[in-house]
Structure formats: structure tokens, C-alpha cells
Design an enzyme around this catalytic site. Structure first.
Site: not given
Length: 218
Positions: A45-46
Site C-alpha cells: 500500500s502506497e
């Protein structure tokens, strides 16, 4: 036609052992619940998390543990937390094997528009532009038509673009399609009970149908 969870289940069949995968907001996040048993896939997840698990049960919810879409998630053993700067270094460095994104429009040449509708307020493009520019493989999970029944698989996108010639495969409530390098949507599978003609009617861009088209299997 498939519902969102069925689309996610079909997308999960595209995963491969050892993949590092980024899941976009919306339907793609549901893929975390359908990773095949025995397969080692690391979800990124960024906002700074490597090793996302399935969505939590009600008694497992931790409001401080979220994905990029602000949904609560779980962490698998061995997971790692880090800054968004490090996360984008992973993305821009080409370390993500597969990105699964939602889209508002995809063109028959693989262009994608998924971040802005002119005249509507947006917070920004998020990590989408970095992901489509850097991931090794890109799959779009989307509805085949909009709420007005108009196709979202187009000859050319009308909305502001996120990336050019980057989408390789599309999975919708109606079908699985490849985007060919020379342009065009090649029909690979239809959803159970959906006919080729229904897919054709819902696809504005060039649809290529060759041989016998099987139904999706779950």
C-alpha cells in the site's frame, strides 16, 4: 453479471507466487480476501505498508491500521511499516510486479483515466500515475458501463488521462479482455450467462472475438 466480490475473485486468479502487488481503491482492495491458498503474494500500500492481510473481522478492527483508501486492514506475520517516501521508492524503482486499479475509462490502446472528472472536486491523483508508469503489469478492475449504461471501454478516453498505453488486461462484470499492443480489446472470457453480443453492445472500442470464448471459472 458479476458483483464486485466475484470480479475480485476472478482477478485473484491472475496472481502468481512471489508477486509484489499494489491494490488500488475500490474493487481491487477486495482481492486481498481471495488470494489462493498456499500462494505467497505480498500486498503493498502506497501509504507505507508491505504485507497486507485480509480485511479484518469486526473484533479485529484497528482504526490506526489503514490502506491507501483509508479502509481498515490487517497485517500478516513479517509485515513492514515505513514512510510514504520509501513506499514510492519501491513503486518508482520498479519493484511492484502487478498493479490492480479501478478506472473510469480505458481506451482500446490501453490508455487509462481514473483520477479526475472535470468540474468535480478531487483530492489529487494519489499514487495512480506513479503506479501505471512503473508497475511491470497492470490489470484494471471496473464496471463495463457507467450508471447511464454507456460504455467505459472506449476508442479514446474523454477524461483526463492517468497513463498512456499501460493497461494490459481488464476484468469487468461482463468479461475478461486483453488490450492488444496494436490496439483493440480481445475477448478472453465472458461472465456466466453473458453472451458475446452483450459484451459487444457494451464495448464502444474495437472488440476482437476469435474462436470459442469460454465462461469464467471460479
Amino acid at each position: 453479471m458479476l458483483d464486485k466480490h466475484q470480479i475480485a475473485r476472478r482477478i485473484a486468479q491472475e496472481l502468481r507466487d512471489g508477486y509484489y502487488v499494489n491494490l488500488g481503491i475500490g474493487i481491487p482492495t477486495l482481492v486481498a480476501n481471495y488470494i489462493p491458498d498456499g500462494m505467497n503474494v505480498v500486498l503493498q500500500s502506497e501509504n507505507g505498508l508491505l504485507g497486507i492481510g485480509p480485511f479484518p473481522a469486526e473484533d479485529e478492527v484497528d482504526p490506526d491500521l489503514i490502506n491507501a483508501g483509508k479502509q481498515t486492514v490487517t497485517m500478516l506475520p513479517g509485515s513492514s511499516l515505513f514512510s510514504s517516501v520509501d513506499s514510492f521508492a519501491m513503486i518508482r524503482g520498479g519493484h511492484v510486479d502487478l498493479t490492480i486499479l479501478g478506472a473510469m475509462e480505458v481506451s482500446e490502446t490501453g490508455d487509462i483515466a481514473n483520477w479526475k472528472i472535470p468540474g468535480k472536486m478531487v483530492k489529487g491523483m494519489g499514487g495512480a500515475m506513479d503506479l501505471v508508469a512503473s508497475a511491470k503489469h497492470i490489470i484494471v478492475a471496473m464496471q463495463h458501463v457507467n450508471k447511464a449504461g454507456q460504455s467505459k471501454l472506449l476508442k479514446a478516453c474523454s477524461l483526463p488521462l492517468t497513463g498512456l498505453r499501460c493497461v494490459k488486461k481488464i476484468i469487468t462484470e461482463l468479461a475478461v479482455l486483453d488490450v492488444l499492443p496494436e490496439g483493440g480489446f480481445k475477448l478472453l472470457e465472458t461472465a456466466p450467462g453473458v453472451t458475446i453480443e452483450e459484451v459487444r453492445q457494451a464495448t464502444e472500442g474495437r472488440l476482437i472475438v476469435e474462436g470459442t470464448i469460454p465462461e469464467m471459472q471460479f
